[in-house]
Design a protein around this motif. Structure first.
Motif, mmCIF file in Angstrom:
data_model
loop_
_atom_site.group_PDB
_atom_site.id
_atom_site.type_symbol
_atom_site.label_atom_id
_atom_site.label_comp_id
_atom_site.label_asym_id
_atom_site.label_seq_id
_atom_site.Cartn_x
_atom_site.Cartn_y
_atom_site.Cartn_z
ATOM 1 N N ARG A 136 0.838 -1.201 0.000
ATOM 2 C CA ARG A 136 0.000 0.000 0.000
ATOM 3 C C ARG A 136 0.876 1.255 0.000
ATOM 4 O O ARG A 136 0.567 2.241 -0.687
ATOM 5 C CB ARG A 136 -0.907 -0.029 1.228
ATOM 6 C CG ARG A 136 -2.009 1.008 1.250
ATOM 7 C CD ARG A 136 -2.891 0.784 2.466
ATOM 8 N NE ARG A 136 -4.028 1.679 2.508
ATOM 9 C CZ ARG A 136 -4.972 1.645 3.468
ATOM 10 N NH1 ARG A 136 -4.886 0.755 4.437
ATOM 11 N NH2 ARG A 136 -5.980 2.499 3.452
ATOM 12 N N GLU A 140 0.618 3.884 -3.219
ATOM 13 C CA GLU A 140 0.175 5.258 -2.984
ATOM 14 C C GLU A 140 1.244 6.269 -3.397
ATOM 15 O O GLU A 140 0.915 7.343 -3.922
ATOM 16 C CB GLU A 140 -0.211 5.438 -1.523
ATOM 17 C CG GLU A 140 -1.508 4.709 -1.168
ATOM 18 C CD GLU A 140 -1.960 4.981 0.244
ATOM 19 O OE1 GLU A 140 -1.221 5.668 0.987
ATOM 20 O OE2 GLU A 140 -3.048 4.499 0.616
ATOM 21 N N LEU A 168 -1.854 -3.367 -9.092
ATOM 22 C CA LEU A 168 -2.635 -2.631 -8.099
ATOM 23 C C LEU A 168 -2.569 -1.129 -8.370
ATOM 24 O O LEU A 168 -3.562 -0.412 -8.188
ATOM 25 C CB LEU A 168 -2.124 -2.949 -6.697
ATOM 26 C CG LEU A 168 -2.366 -4.385 -6.213
ATOM 27 C CD1 LEU A 168 -1.675 -4.618 -4.875
ATOM 28 C CD2 LEU A 168 -3.861 -4.673 -6.092
ATOM 29 N N TRP A 169 -1.414 -0.653 -8.793
ATOM 30 C CA TRP A 169 -1.276 0.770 -9.149
ATOM 31 C C TRP A 169 -2.161 1.104 -10.346
ATOM 32 O O TRP A 169 -2.875 2.120 -10.342
ATOM 33 C CB TRP A 169 0.186 1.081 -9.458
ATOM 34 C CG TRP A 169 0.378 2.347 -10.246
ATOM 35 C CD1 TRP A 169 0.229 3.627 -9.801
ATOM 36 C CD2 TRP A 169 0.724 2.445 -11.638
ATOM 37 N NE1 TRP A 169 0.479 4.519 -10.822
ATOM 38 C CE2 TRP A 169 0.778 3.821 -11.955
ATOM 39 C CE3 TRP A 169 1.012 1.500 -12.626
ATOM 40 C CZ2 TRP A 169 1.099 4.268 -13.234
ATOM 41 C CZ3 TRP A 169 1.329 1.947 -13.896
ATOM 42 C CH2 TRP A 169 1.369 3.312 -14.197
ATOM 43 N N SER A 172 -5.937 0.914 -9.386
ATOM 44 C CA SER A 172 -6.280 2.062 -8.536
ATOM 45 C C SER A 172 -6.314 3.345 -9.350
ATOM 46 O O SER A 172 -7.196 4.195 -9.162
ATOM 47 C CB SER A 172 -5.268 2.189 -7.393
ATOM 48 O OG SER A 172 -5.290 1.046 -6.567
ATOM 49 N N SER A 173 -5.369 3.481 -10.261
ATOM 50 C CA SER A 173 -5.313 4.680 -11.095
ATOM 51 C C SER A 173 -6.533 4.779 -11.994
ATOM 52 O O SER A 173 -7.138 5.857 -12.130
ATOM 53 C CB SER A 173 -4.032 4.656 -11.938
ATOM 54 O OG SER A 173 -3.940 5.803 -12.745
ATOM 55 N N LYS A 179 -6.641 8.086 -2.412
ATOM 56 C CA LYS A 179 -6.257 7.220 -1.303
ATOM 57 C C LYS A 179 -7.420 6.329 -0.887
ATOM 58 O O LYS A 179 -7.221 5.145 -0.555
ATOM 59 C CB LYS A 179 -5.805 8.084 -0.119
ATOM 60 C CG LYS A 179 -5.186 7.303 1.011
ATOM 61 C CD LYS A 179 -4.592 8.239 2.055
ATOM 62 C CE LYS A 179 -3.903 7.450 3.165
ATOM 63 N NZ LYS A 179 -3.276 8.343 4.172
ATOM 64 N N VAL A 181 -9.861 5.229 -2.836
ATOM 65 C CA VAL A 181 -10.013 4.196 -3.868
ATOM 66 C C VAL A 181 -8.960 3.112 -3.692
ATOM 67 O O VAL A 181 -9.243 1.911 -3.771
ATOM 68 C CB VAL A 181 -9.926 4.824 -5.273
ATOM 69 C CG1 VAL A 181 -9.689 3.751 -6.334
ATOM 70 C CG2 VAL A 181 -11.192 5.598 -5.582
ATOM 71 N N THR A 182 -7.731 3.529 -3.449
ATOM 72 C CA THR A 182 -6.642 2.563 -3.275
ATOM 73 C C THR A 182 -6.924 1.640 -2.102
ATOM 74 O O THR A 182 -6.677 0.425 -2.174
ATOM 75 C CB THR A 182 -5.313 3.297 -3.059
ATOM 76 O OG1 THR A 182 -5.097 4.197 -4.142
ATOM 77 C CG2 THR A 182 -4.162 2.319 -2.977
ATOM 78 N N VAL A 185 -9.407 -0.949 -3.229
ATOM 79 C CA VAL A 185 -8.772 -1.923 -4.125
ATOM 80 C C VAL A 185 -7.969 -2.939 -3.308
ATOM 81 O O VAL A 185 -8.055 -4.153 -3.532
ATOM 82 C CB VAL A 185 -7.868 -1.214 -5.149
ATOM 83 C CG1 VAL A 185 -7.002 -2.225 -5.906
ATOM 84 C CG2 VAL A 185 -8.710 -0.406 -6.123
#
Length: 764
Positions: A136, A140, A168-169, A172-173, A179, A181-182, A185
């Protein structure tokens, strides 16, 4: 030879022949005309169309499987081995009842994995365990950098789990990149992984068994493996859940390739091409997802070798299945190399592993093909395979000694390490952890695994689940972290056992692997059957199912713990504490959690792991303050730090730093917060105020005050001895009004934080 399409066309032309076709499937081959209830006209039509053929011993159905598939309308699943054109037929979808059953099985998987919902969603997304905060942290930071691309994955990640973090990046993007949303996910991705893995388990099981009931049961039993459920539970966003997807995709693709070779489907069929694509993607993704990913490729290499031996034994050309597996492995190696050279992902040692797999496969399949073509003994091929593996290993050690040394180092640090981390312990240790992590499935599934192992000599369909299950059972015996990989494969045998035992108690038709017809429809059970099947599941799977939420609950951060974390975060913000003054020093399994929310530095727990144990067992509070000052701002203690009376852990947790049991108390550790359940206590590191005064020469001097903090009220006591002249100095960590030999002295917070000296008669 008649095909399913031929028979389906006949039925479309003559639907009145369906009862006759059904009737000729009932007796075992060979049979006589008198054995079937079919009129002579319909029977003659079946013979003329090639559905039934006459032999010296009587009549037989030309192709029972094709005939059954034609009756159920699934003609696309039966390939015509005599056609050479590119086959674009698509597999038929399960019917509504099967889809409903599969959806129910997947629902069981999900429900067992979201029992941590209330502790994951506490206003903030509170991930479970420790490692998820590492990923994480990096995702982020990548999201906050607008210049981030696949080539700028941070160095430590690029050599560790680049595909996981990049995925994951990217997800999320796409979903907004905030933050919040991430957090969502990260919370849900393990559950999504369990769903995808469950679908692959169903497909693999049906491909092997031709029984959709077993496929559905396998998904349920996979769901009851606590070692898998733990790592795919809500909020446990480390790399393992990501690995399972690609592992099962590879295994499913390999199963289809082997099955197509057995059924002599053309290499140009869409099924085989899709299966090769699955293995290609799976091999590449497994390698790129984890720096120990090559361990997950080993069973594919074992499969290629075992398939060559079994193929020769059953008079099947090893090249028919080994060729597509090698090509897919080579293509996967190519994808890995492209990622390595384009994005600088992974080390050379990791990158070459799929290429070595493909190269070894070429040798094995070539030897198998020659053995098959020249009708040589199968035992000779097995011997050549073993000798070749040994010789290849020796050659590798001689030709690439540096790489071999790195392999040994990696195995020692990854697989054969022994430390305090629970996941590195063996499955069959003294604690009986295997029962809690796998449940009764080990008892239920292993007998059927042994049966399938014996059967692979003549039925190659079982090679994939047999090899993968034995391999990961062996790895789990070394480290319990591999129970997660074992669960889906052992679940296949649990599903087989469940349906077989259900048939034994007369609540199900015989499973296909034990002589039953292929099962394409699960039917609609009556109430009695539902109760009987439910009772059987309770007997075989309930214990394991109960362990999934229990194990998941052991890695959550409770509401009381998160409230503790929130207090530190608010306190740091209020006092403008910046790193390292807001660093949280704690027991290492919680260290990343605390620091993600408080200091923002959750990429490493190395300092806490190296020092916290020594800190809580030490007796020199002043010495440790000097070590921690300017390195940490908060110290968290819990009941597990309590030892003997003189140790810092005990003096902090039980006595709150106050003098007791013959100790003088601690001067630099100010208790500031106690959780509502008294499990978490937070101290800040302070210089402490120095009280100076006079007393009777050589007398014991006691300074004492009542302290009120959030969650606790206690008496804080410090003691010292006056010198021969009666002078004394005493350092205290808590503000308050102290009683001293000559009256009282008031100590305010700024004095404590600045280390100021005050006297009895002046106060502060």
């Amino acid at each position: 030879m008649v095909t399913a399409r031929d028979i389906r066309d006949l039925l479309d032309e003559r639907p009145d022949l369906e009862p006759a076709i059904t009737a000729v499937l009932e007796p075992n081959d060979p049979w006589t005309f008198e054995d079937v209830d079919v009129d002579s006209g319909a029977f003659g039509e079946l013979v003329s169309r090639g559905v039934v053929t006459k032999t010296d011993d009587g009549y037989v159905v030309a192709d029972r499987e094709a005939t059954r598939q034609a009756l159920t309308g699934e003609v696309s699943e039966q390939a015509d081995s005599h056609t050479a054109e590119f086959d674009l037929s698509l597999p038929s979808l399960p019917n509504t009842r099967v889809l409903t059953g599969l959806a129910g099985a997947l629902a069981v998987v999900v429900l067992l994995r979201i029992t941590t919902f209330s502790t994951v969603f506490q206003g903030e997304v509170v991930l479970t365990a420790n490692d998820p905060y590492f990923y994480r942290y990096w995702v982020e930071r990548m999201l906050t950098n607008p210049d981030t691309t696949l080539t700028t994955v941070p160095g430590g990640i690029a050599k560790g789990e680049p595909l996981l973090v990049a995925t994951l990046w990217l997800v999320s993007s796409i979903l907004g990149g905030t933050k919040a949303v991430t957090g969502q996910v990260f919370a849900w991705y393990p559950v999504v992984s369990a769903l995808i893995t469950g679908v692959f388990v169903y497909g693999l099981t049906v491909e092997v068994t031709d029984d959709r009931r077993i496929g559905i049961a396998a998904v349920v039993f996979m769901g009851t493996v606590a070692g898998h459920g733990l790592r795919t539970s809500l909020g446990f966003a480390d790399h393992h859940a990501f690995d399972y997807i690609w592992l099962l995709l590879t295994a499913l693709g390999a199963t289809v390739i082997v099955r197509d070779a057995i059924d002599a489907r053309p290499l140009t069929s869409l099924r085989t091409v899709a299966a090769m694509a699955a293995v290609t993607v799976g091999v590449a993704a497994q390698t790129l997802a984890w720096d120990a990913g090559p361990l997950l490729l080993v069973p594919l290499g074992l499969l290629i070798a075992a398939d060559a031996v079994v193929a020769v034994y059953t008079d099947r050309d090893p090249l028919r299945s080994g060729g597509p597996l090698i090509i897919a492995s080579a293509l996967g190696a190519g994808l890995v190399w492209i990622a390595h050279t384009s994005f600088d992902w992974h080390t050379t040692l990791v990158v070459i592993s799929p290429a070595l797999l493909a190269a070894g496969g070429v040798g094995v399949v070539l030897a198998g093909t020659l053995t098959h073509r020249f009708d040589l003994p199968t035992t000779g091929l097995a011997g050549v395979t073993v000798i070749g593996a040994i010789g290849g290993t020796i050659a590798f050690t001689r030709l690439a000694p540096d790489l071999w040394a790195r392999i040994e180092q990696s195995l020692n640090s990854r697989l054969f390490r022994t430390d305090s981390i629970a996941e590195t312990t063996g499955l069959f240790g003294e604690s009986g952890g295997w029962l809690l992590l796998i449940g009764l499935l080990l008892f239920v599934g292993v007998p059927y695994l042994l049966w399938a192992t014996y059967r692979v000599r003549n039925d190659s369909k079982w090679l994939v689940p047999v090899i993968y299950t034995w391999y990961f059972l062996a790895l789990a015996a070394v480290q319990i972290r591999f129970v997660g990989q074992l669960g889906p494969f052992l679940g296949i045998f649990g599903g087989l056992a469940f349906v077989h035992l259900a048939e034994r108690v007369d609540v199900a038709r015989p499973p296909t692997p034990f002589g039953g017809d292929p099962v394409r429809d699960i039917g609609t059970p009556d109430r009695q059957t539902v109760f009987a099947v439910g009772a059987l599941f309770i007997l075989l799977g309930a214990f394991g199912a109960a362990q999934v939420p229990l194990k998941s609950s052991q890695i959550v951060h409770t509401q009381e713990q998160f409230q503790t974390t929130s207090w530190m975060s608010d306190h740091a913000a209020e006092h403008n504490n910046e790193y390292p003054q807001n660093y949280v020093f704690s027991f290492w399994p919680d260290n990343r959690h605390y620091n993600y929310f408080v200091s923002g530095e959750s990429r490493s727990y190395g300092y806490a792991r190296a020092n916290y144990g020594s800190f809580v067992s030490a007796t020199d509070g002043g010495g440790w303050y000097n070590r921690l000052n300017n390195r940490a701002g908060y110290v968290v203690v819990t009941p597990n730090v309590v030892g003997n009376d003189s140790q810092l852990g005990t003096r902090l947790y039980r006595e709150h730093g106050s003098g007791a049991n013959g100790t003088d108390g601690l001067a630099h550790y100010r208790l500031q917060y106690v959780s509502s359940d008294e499990q978490y206590k937070v101290f800040t590191l302070v210089p402490g105020a120095v009280i100076r005064g006079t007393a009777t020469p050589n007398a014991t001097v006691t300074a004492e005050t009542t302290v009120e903090v959030e969650g606790a009220s206690f008496t804080y006591t410090r003691q010292t001895t006056a010198n021969p002249n009666g002078a004394y100095t005493l350092r205290v960590a808590q503000p308050g009004k102290y009683s001293v030999p000559n009256g009282t002295v008031a100590v305010n917070e700024s004095v404590v934080n600045n280390g100021t000296t005050i006297t009895e008669n002046t106060g502060s």
